[in-house]
Design an enzyme around this catalytic site. Structure first.
Site, mmCIF file in Angstrom:
data_model
loop_
_atom_site.group_PDB
_atom_site.id
_atom_site.type_symbol
_atom_site.label_atom_id
_atom_site.label_comp_id
_atom_site.label_asym_id
_atom_site.label_seq_id
_atom_site.Cartn_x
_atom_site.Cartn_y
_atom_site.Cartn_z
ATOM 1 N N VAL A 1 -3.488 -7.296 -1.540
ATOM 2 C CA VAL A 1 -3.183 -8.035 -0.309
ATOM 3 C C VAL A 1 -4.323 -8.949 0.126
ATOM 4 C CG1 VAL A 1 -1.506 -6.352 0.539
ATOM 5 C CG2 VAL A 1 -3.931 -6.134 1.209
ATOM 6 N N ASN B 1 1.609 -2.213 5.372
ATOM 7 C CA ASN B 1 1.003 -0.897 5.547
ATOM 8 C C ASN B 1 -0.391 -0.783 4.935
ATOM 9 O OD1 ASN B 1 1.046 2.264 5.717
ATOM 10 N ND2 ASN B 1 0.758 1.788 3.550
ATOM 11 N N TYR C 1 -12.882 -1.754 12.052
ATOM 12 C CA TYR C 1 -11.470 -1.425 11.819
ATOM 13 C C TYR C 1 -10.664 -1.620 13.103
ATOM 14 C CZ TYR C 1 -7.480 1.649 10.599
ATOM 15 O OH TYR C 1 -6.239 2.181 10.347
ATOM 16 N N LYS D 1 -7.579 -4.213 13.454
ATOM 17 C CA LYS D 1 -6.246 -3.764 13.852
ATOM 18 C C LYS D 1 -5.824 -4.384 15.186
ATOM 19 C CE LYS D 1 -5.056 -0.991 10.425
ATOM 20 N NZ LYS D 1 -3.899 -1.291 9.550
ATOM 21 N N SER E 1 -2.815 0.218 14.424
ATOM 22 C CA SER E 1 -3.464 1.505 14.690
ATOM 23 C C SER E 1 -3.752 1.600 16.179
ATOM 24 C CB SER E 1 -4.788 1.625 13.913
ATOM 25 O OG SER E 1 -5.499 2.785 14.303
ATOM 26 N N GLY F 1 0.815 -1.210 0.000
ATOM 27 C CA GLY F 1 0.000 0.000 0.000
ATOM 28 C C GLY F 1 0.848 1.258 0.000
ATOM 29 N N ALA F 2 1.950 1.216 -0.750
ATOM 30 C CA ALA F 2 2.941 2.296 -0.671
ATOM 31 C C ALA F 2 2.831 3.314 -1.798
ATOM 32 C CB ALA F 2 4.343 1.705 -0.649
#
Length: 248
Positions: free
Chosen positions: A61, A87, A152, A156, A139, A13-14
């Protein structure tokens, strides 16, 4: 001399945001960075901008097959893999009672299954090498919860627990695994979740002891430490990069 000289690092995710900041930092410290993103154009553009031998590769991913293909390409081209930075992430903010179960699936597939898929693809190679570093971007939502981000937060939280478990399993192979937990960070994703609302932005900034949102570089500096040999005796740890918003 950079502290990541000669290391081969994958960052998922870069193509933009925190991931791009991480990729830039790792390259600046001497790593050859593999920029992966579901958006191949942004991955290749970022790789071109970073230079230093960086390459851009499309990878989804949520698909183990896609991730396996990417990892085999990296191993085929470079012969080894030193660092994996997970990421890639996504969220859609709403109160849980109003949320769409279809969105639960997407949040969990990207944020949790994405980490499972990349680690499944990478860890056997790292174990065989007898070295490697996994850095999972989790996170603070996964540590303390976040209103409007219940699923989420759950995903995480799963990443944090999974990181500790693989740290235990992989230690005998000298492979480390650590989690970095961003607080509110000034990115396009943050803006899409309401961060472009001046009132929300101002309220959040006032709640942060350092009185500013994080910048991608703030996260990247901590990721680079975990990716480097400087942290070779650190594994299974969770570090918040939140300007003091959470402390524990």
């Amino acid at each position: 001399m950079g502290k990541l000289d000669n290391k081969i690092a994958i960052v998922t995710g870069a193509g933009q945001g925190i991931g791009r900041g991480i990729a830039e930092k790792l390259a600046g410290e001497g790593a050859t960075v593999v920029i992966t993103d579901i958006d191949e154009t942004s991955a290749k553009e970022t790789a071109g901008a970073i230079g230093g031998g960086a390459i851009g590769v499309r990878a989804d991913v949520t698909s183990l097959e896609s991730v396996n293909d990417m990892v085999q390409q990296v191993l085929g081209q470079f012969g080894r893999l030193d660092v994996l930075v997970n990421n890639a992430g996504w969220d859609k903010a709403s109160p849980f009672v109003d949320s769409d179960p279809a969105d639960w699936d997407k949040v969990i597939r990207i944020n949790l299954y994405g980490v499972l898929n990349t680690c499944k693809a990478v860890l056997p190679a790292m174990a065989e090498q007898g070295f490697g570093s996994i850095v999972n971007v989790a996170s603070d939502a996964g540590r303390v919860g976040s209103s409007g981000e219940a699923v989420y937060s759950g995903a995480k939280g799963g990443v944090i627990a999974f990181t500790k478990a693989i740290a235990r399993e992989m230690a005998r192979h000298q492979v480390s695994a650590n989690a970095v937990c961003p607080g509110p960070t000034d990115t396009a994703l943050f803006a899409s979740l309401g961060g472009d609302n001046p009132k929300l932005r101002d309220a959040l900034t006032k709640a942060i002891p350092f009185r500013r949102l994080a910048q991608p570089s703030d996260l990247a500096n901590v990721v680079a430490f975990f990716a480097s040999d400087e942290s070779s005796y650190v594994t299974g740890q969770t570090v918040s990069v939140s300007g003091g918003l959470t402390m524990s």
